[in-house]
Design a protein around this motif. Structure first.
Motif, PDB file in Angstrom:
ATOM      1  N   VAL A 199       0.652  -0.988  -0.103  1.00 34.44           N
ATOM      2  CA  VAL A 199      -0.226   0.171   0.323  1.00 34.44           C
ATOM      3  C   VAL A 199       0.816   1.166  -0.015  1.00 34.44           C
ATOM      4  CG1 VAL A 199      -1.861   1.697   1.263  1.00 34.44           C
ATOM      5  CG2 VAL A 199      -2.262  -1.184   1.286  1.00 34.44           C
ATOM      6  N   ARG A 200       0.626   2.631  -0.900  1.00 35.88           N
ATOM      7  CA  ARG A 200       1.284   3.655  -1.060  1.00 35.88           C
ATOM      8  C   ARG A 200       0.400   4.601  -0.892  1.00 35.88           C
ATOM      9  NH1 ARG A 200       6.449   5.838  -1.521  1.00 35.88           N
ATOM     10  NH2 ARG A 200       6.811   7.418  -3.185  1.00 35.88           N
ATOM     11  N   VAL A 201       0.485   5.557   0.311  1.00 33.40           N
ATOM     12  CA  VAL A 201      -0.407   6.493   0.664  1.00 33.40           C
ATOM     13  C   VAL A 201      -0.295   7.656   0.247  1.00 33.40           C
ATOM     14  CG1 VAL A 201      -2.378   7.027   1.534  1.00 33.40           C
ATOM     15  CG2 VAL A 201      -1.581   5.053   1.822  1.00 33.40           C
ATOM     16  N   PHE A 202      -0.738   9.471   0.200  1.00 36.54           N
ATOM     17  CA  PHE A 202      -0.641  10.313  -0.369  1.00 36.54           C
ATOM     18  C   PHE A 202      -1.231  11.394   0.126  1.00 36.54           C
ATOM     19  CE2 PHE A 202       2.759   8.208  -3.360  1.00 36.54           C
ATOM     20  CZ  PHE A 202       3.529   9.556  -3.340  1.00 36.54           C
ATOM     21  N   SER A 203      -1.341  12.636   0.639  1.00 35.82           N
ATOM     22  CA  SER A 203      -2.435  13.561   0.474  1.00 35.82           C
ATOM     23  C   SER A 203      -3.292  13.602   1.266  1.00 35.82           C
ATOM     24  CB  SER A 203      -2.267  14.400  -0.498  1.00 35.82           C
ATOM     25  OG  SER A 203      -1.131  14.352  -1.250  1.00 35.82           O
ATOM     26  N   GLN A 204      -3.771  12.620   2.702  1.00 39.07           N
ATOM     27  CA  GLN A 204      -4.933  12.591   3.124  1.00 39.07           C
ATOM     28  C   GLN A 204      -5.172  13.807   3.709  1.00 39.07           C
ATOM     29  OE1 GLN A 204      -6.723   9.118   3.688  1.00 39.07           O
ATOM     30  NE2 GLN A 204      -5.656   9.678   1.427  1.00 39.07           N
ATOM     31  N   TYR A 205      -6.963  13.788   4.108  1.00 35.81           N
ATOM     32  CA  TYR A 205      -7.561  14.928   3.673  1.00 35.81           C
ATOM     33  C   TYR A 205      -7.061  15.706   5.200  1.00 35.81           C
ATOM     34  CZ  TYR A 205     -11.579  18.081   5.034  1.00 35.81           C
ATOM     35  OH  TYR A 205     -12.413  19.024   5.434  1.00 35.81           O
ATOM     36  N   GLN A 206      -6.676  16.616   5.145  1.00 36.10           N
ATOM     37  CA  GLN A 206      -6.144  17.716   7.015  1.00 36.10           C
ATOM     38  C   GLN A 206      -5.412  17.285   7.313  1.00 36.10           C
ATOM     39  OE1 GLN A 206     -10.166  18.878   8.383  1.00 36.10           O
ATOM     40  NE2 GLN A 206     -10.498  20.860   7.515  1.00 36.10           N
ATOM     41  N   ASN A 207      -4.166  16.118   6.763  1.00 37.93           N
ATOM     42  CA  ASN A 207      -3.744  15.749   7.255  1.00 37.93           C
ATOM     43  C   ASN A 207      -4.001  14.535   8.324  1.00 37.93           C
ATOM     44  OD1 ASN A 207      -1.249  16.362   6.053  1.00 37.93           O
ATOM     45  ND2 ASN A 207      -1.248  18.438   7.708  1.00 37.93           N
ATOM     46  N   LEU A 208      -4.961  13.974   8.425  1.00 40.18           N
ATOM     47  CA  LEU A 208      -5.775  13.214   9.123  1.00 40.18           C
ATOM     48  C   LEU A 208      -5.118  11.435   8.566  1.00 40.18           C
ATOM     49  CD1 LEU A 208      -9.858  13.979   9.274  1.00 40.18           C
ATOM     50  CD2 LEU A 208      -7.781  14.368  10.904  1.00 40.18           C
ATOM     51  N   PRO A 209      -5.108  11.075   9.984  1.00 36.97           N
ATOM     52  CA  PRO A 209      -4.270   9.352   9.507  1.00 36.97           C
ATOM     53  C   PRO A 209      -5.507   8.585   9.197  1.00 36.97           C
ATOM     54  CG  PRO A 209      -5.404   9.217  11.735  1.00 36.97           C
ATOM     55  CD  PRO A 209      -5.434  11.221  11.307  1.00 36.97           C
ATOM     56  N   VAL A 210      -4.463   7.458   7.895  1.00 31.73           N
ATOM     57  CA  VAL A 210      -4.466   6.258   7.897  1.00 31.73           C
ATOM     58  C   VAL A 210      -4.969   5.362   8.909  1.00 31.73           C
ATOM     59  CG1 VAL A 210      -4.127   4.421   5.385  1.00 31.73           C
ATOM     60  CG2 VAL A 210      -4.190   6.711   5.490  1.00 31.73           C
ATOM     61  N   TYR A 211      -6.086   4.772   9.215  1.00 32.72           N
ATOM     62  CA  TYR A 211      -6.325   3.478   9.824  1.00 32.72           C
ATOM     63  C   TYR A 211      -5.858   2.557   9.030  1.00 32.72           C
ATOM     64  CZ  TYR A 211      -8.053   7.132  13.129  1.00 32.72           C
ATOM     65  OH  TYR A 211      -8.000   7.741  14.341  1.00 32.72           O
ATOM     66  N   VAL A 212      -5.391   1.717   9.828  1.00 31.11           N
ATOM     67  CA  VAL A 212      -4.884   0.119   9.294  1.00 31.11           C
ATOM     68  C   VAL A 212      -5.386  -0.542  10.541  1.00 31.11           C
ATOM     69  CG1 VAL A 212      -3.037  -1.621   8.630  1.00 31.11           C
ATOM     70  CG2 VAL A 212      -2.851   1.178   7.928  1.00 31.11           C
ATOM     71  N   VAL A 213      -6.377  -1.929  10.566  1.00 26.48           N
ATOM     72  CA  VAL A 213      -6.674  -2.502  11.427  1.00 26.48           C
ATOM     73  C   VAL A 213      -6.808  -3.784  11.381  1.00 26.48           C
ATOM     74  CG1 VAL A 213      -8.599  -2.408  12.825  1.00 26.48           C
ATOM     75  CG2 VAL A 213      -7.753  -0.332  12.043  1.00 26.48           C
ATOM     76  N   ASN A 214      -6.544  -4.943  12.250  1.00 24.47           N
ATOM     77  CA  ASN A 214      -6.847  -5.764  12.528  1.00 24.47           C
ATOM     78  C   ASN A 214      -6.422  -6.430  10.955  1.00 24.47           C
ATOM     79  OD1 ASN A 214      -6.609  -8.256  13.902  1.00 24.47           O
ATOM     80  ND2 ASN A 214      -8.645  -8.614  11.947  1.00 24.47           N
ATOM     81  N   SER A 215      -4.709  -6.321   9.850  1.00 32.03           N
ATOM     82  CA  SER A 215      -4.625  -6.364   8.864  1.00 32.03           C
ATOM     83  C   SER A 215      -3.379  -7.276   9.313  1.00 32.03           C
ATOM     84  CB  SER A 215      -4.345  -5.203   7.698  1.00 32.03           C
ATOM     85  OG  SER A 215      -6.513  -4.441   7.970  1.00 32.03           O
ATOM     86  N   THR A 216      -2.556  -8.491   8.023  1.00 33.28           N
ATOM     87  CA  THR A 216      -1.256  -9.230   7.868  1.00 33.28           C
ATOM     88  C   THR A 216      -0.764  -8.379   6.886  1.00 33.28           C
ATOM     89  OG1 THR A 216      -2.519 -10.570   9.024  1.00 33.28           O
ATOM     90  CG2 THR A 216      -0.647 -11.254   7.517  1.00 33.28           C
ATOM     91  N   PHE A 217       0.583  -8.143   6.688  1.00 31.07           N
ATOM     92  CA  PHE A 217       1.172  -8.223   5.466  1.00 31.07           C
ATOM     93  C   PHE A 217       2.370  -8.539   5.473  1.00 31.07           C
ATOM     94  CE2 PHE A 217      -0.978  -4.249   6.580  1.00 31.07           C
ATOM     95  CZ  PHE A 217      -1.395  -3.475   5.945  1.00 31.07           C
ATOM     96  N   GLY A 218       2.540 -10.062   4.711  1.00 33.72           N
ATOM     97  CA  GLY A 218       3.121 -11.189   4.522  1.00 33.72           C
ATOM     98  C   GLY A 218       2.710 -12.589   5.620  1.00 33.72           C
TER      99      GLY A 218
END
Length: 434
Positions: A199-218
């Motif tokens: 996942v790659r993310v840019f420019s969220q509204y008003q610098n609010l956070p991206v939530y990543v919840v209960n997820s697995t990578f690898g």
């Protein structure tokens, strides 16, 4: 050994809770216990506006997925009762005027694959081809994209423009990720800024956070997500709040760091997570990062706030065996940090390897709890890759932890010649109070 031991202790309830219908690790860190704020909760999909499929696997096609995502709204799947993998032959793209709220929910049974050739999902508020909806595309409150209960396999963004984001690429609006899994995704192998195999993310509204919840990578060696930087997550100037999630065996494959050293292609930082920019924050709570690797800095986490205003905090999280082949911040194994002050740790543990004291604690608890199966107690621990284990001569059994997948294994005459997989070490450690 589940048959022999778990039934004695009631741990079967835990094992069944985390069971999955395929051979991949489940979503999330099984030991994560951090509360989820309301804004990070899963979205209601009881009244979908678009349903992919008509009840049969054959109806769930690449074209059906691409079409539904283009229409937006609340999207679910009806592909029959069994788990299904849908291989996309082109990227599913969000149109910015189809929200404001867009939800894609796989119901825990759907895997979207890029087939090793294709980026899977794309949203970009500044891409005119996806419709401009405001004059300030880099700071608008929509679309509000939620991806939940989905698995992303074999996404590939190599050579793509914009780069990075092998499974998901997002710019603008709001984005959150819930109960999802990422396996074998990739982006360019080298480059100083390219990142985010998953996942790659840019420019969220008003610098609010991206939530990543209960997820697995690898989660296993053979499921690693790989990119020049940020095997799991990558961003520039975006805050992440990562809750109850697992990052394991992901790789930052670049060489030369950022800016690239002379004669090198650059990259190689942030095996699991790569954050760069000015003012942003990274919060981890209830999360486990282990066996991620970086050819340069931050085997687990690379965090550089250029104006030194950004903060990194870890709460109830474990980082172990995340080697940084080039550089890391002294006293914080697996982390390279330049930001405000120092990383803030609360009830969290960092170690260069899997902490043997914790594994020995679990073995000792198991010996007390199951003396018939594990005797005599107090056997010396041994190592034989990928296992850290004890041999019990009296019962003719072995109990070990695999560094390949982070699971507990049992071997005895009653299990046959192959070790029996007891499930996630993190769950047993939690049960044992270690």
């Amino acid at each position: 050994m589940t048959h022999y031991l778990i039934g004695l202790s009631g741990i079967a309830l835990l094992a069944s809770h985390f069971a999955v219908a395929d051979s991949f690790p489940p979503a999330g860190n099984p030991a994560g216990r951090c509360p989820i704020p309301a804004e990070a909760a899963a979205e209601d999909v009881s009244k979908p506006s678009n349903v992919i499929g008509n009840g049969t696997p054959a109806s769930c096609t690449s074209d059906a997925v691409v079409s539904a995502v283009a229409k937006g709204g609340v999207i679910t799947f009806d592909c029959g009762p069994e788990p299904i993998t849908i291989t996309l032959n082109r990227t599913a793209k969000i149109f910015n005027n189809t929200g404001p709220k867009i939800v894609i929910d796989g119901g825990g049974k759907v895997s979207l694959s890029g087939g090793g050739n294709t980026r899977i999902l794309y949203m970009n508020t500044c891409d005119q081809a996806q419709v401009w909806t405001t004059p300030h595309c880099d700071n608008q409150d929509h679309p509000q994209l939620t991806v939940q209960n989905l698995t992303f396999l074999d996404g590939n963004a190599k050579g793509q423009n914009p780069d990075g984001g092998g499974a998901i690429w997002v710019r603008g609006g709001r984005f959150k990720l819930i109960n999802s899994r990422f396996f074998r995704n990739q982006c360019d192998d080298t480059g100083p800024d390219v990142g985010g195999a998953a996942v790659r993310v840019f420019s969220q509204y008003q610098n609010l956070p991206v939530y990543v919840v209960n997820s697995t990578f690898g989660g296993r060696k053979d499921l690693a997500n790989r990119c020049a930087n940020g095997g799991g997550l990558s961003s520039i100037g975006v805050s992440f709040s990562v809750l109850n999630s697992l990052f394991s065996h992901n790789q930052a494959t670049g060489v030369g760091a950022n800016p690239a050293r002379s004669g090198t292609p650059g990259g190689g930082s942030g095996g699991a997570i790569y954050n760069d920019g000015n003012t942003f924050n990274l919060q981890l709570c209830g999360s486990d990062l282990n066996h991620n690797t970086a050819n340069e800095g931050g085997g687990a986490i690379f965090f550089v706030s250029n104006d030194r205003s950004g903060t990194l905090s870890l709460d109830q999280s474990d980082l172990s065996a995340n080697p940084s082949a080039g550089f890391e911040t002294s006293g914080y194994p697996g982390i390279f940090f330049l930001g405000q002050g120092t990383p803030r740790l609360t009830a969290s543990h960092l170690s260069k390897g899997l902490p043997t004291t914790t594994m020995d604690c679990l073995f000792s608890w198991a010996e007390r709890t199951y003396p018939t199966h594990l005797s005599p107690a107090g056997a010396a621990a041994l190592s034989s890759a990928p296992y850290y284990f004890r041999h019990y001569a009296g019962s003719g059994s072995y109990l070990g932890i695999s560094t390949d997948d982070g699971h507990l294994y049992y071997l005895s005459a009653s299990t046959g010649p192959q070790p029996f997989d007891l499930g996630a070490y993190a769950i047993w450690r939690l049960t044992a109070g270690c």
